[in-house]
Design an enzyme around this catalytic site. Sequence first.
Site, PDB file in Angstrom:
ATOM      1  N   ASP A  31       3.095  41.612  45.421  1.00  0.00           N
ATOM      2  CA  ASP A  31       1.684  41.426  45.077  1.00  0.00           C
ATOM      3  C   ASP A  31       1.593  40.493  43.868  1.00  0.00           C
ATOM      4  O   ASP A  31       2.180  40.782  42.819  1.00  0.00           O
ATOM      5  CB  ASP A  31       1.056  42.792  44.737  1.00  0.00           C
TER       6      ASP A  31
ATOM      7  N   LYS B  63       5.398  35.951  60.413  1.00  0.00           N
ATOM      8  CA  LYS B  63       4.234  35.400  61.111  1.00  0.00           C
ATOM      9  C   LYS B  63       3.199  34.892  60.113  1.00  0.00           C
ATOM     10  O   LYS B  63       2.619  33.812  60.279  1.00  0.00           O
ATOM     11  CB  LYS B  63       3.610  36.465  62.014  1.00  0.00           C
TER      12      LYS B  63
ATOM     13  N   GLU C 254       3.758  33.873  57.047  1.00  0.00           N
ATOM     14  CA  GLU C 254       4.282  32.687  56.387  1.00  0.00           C
ATOM     15  C   GLU C 254       4.196  31.464  57.291  1.00  0.00           C
ATOM     16  O   GLU C 254       3.802  30.372  56.852  1.00  0.00           O
ATOM     17  CB  GLU C 254       5.736  32.948  55.986  1.00  0.00           C
TER      18      GLU C 254
END
Length: 231
Positions: free
Chosen positions: A138, A210, A212
Amino acid sequence: MPGEAEARFSSRSIRSFVLRQGRMSVAQQRHMEETFPKVSIPYRVAALDLDAAFGRQAPKIVEIGFGMGETTAKIAAALPDKDFLGIEVHGPGVGSLCKLIADDGLANLRIMQHDAVEVLRDMIPEGALAGVHVFFPDPWHKKRHHKRRIIQPDFVALIASRLAPGGYLHCATDWEEYAQWMMEILSAEPALENTADGFAPRPDYRPLTKFENRGLKLGHGVWDLVFRKRG
């Protein structure tokens, strides 16, 4: 019970995560009940015998914050000669990786559902790890939240102390400002040295996600940093 995740986390003043458990699918819940007890390692304040936990001697790699576990499972499947300990707090992701472990028969992967800072501090012996992965943590992009970022000087020093000489720390992010933040902090840790001249090319073992792939097609950047323990 695995679903009672809050009970797994002892107090720490600043956390790098918010405990958002979300709703589990039927399959995730089933594997939390059936697979999690077989592949999980409980948190306790005591050194963990990693070879005993995996039943063999092999290089040990920790992944911090594995999300839904797809990347973790792919890397473990591609590198059967290495053992992987995935650490994640969120229940649906833990359930998802449990399902992948069962579906793919991954004998070289274990899970801890706990705060990674406490796991490394209290359970991982110094010099025990061949590598640590921190993929797409994060970014906590608001400046007032930067103190919640997991890549902080004290935590990087802790990671470095758990790496064997020549062991590596691999971080990846799709947030450029966080990439620069990581570069500054990792470069300032005296126990580590950069393996590249700046940011590293994506190592072959880290598959494209996916998310990225979609971002790259839209022109978004991704930055990898691979640092090695000196000595």
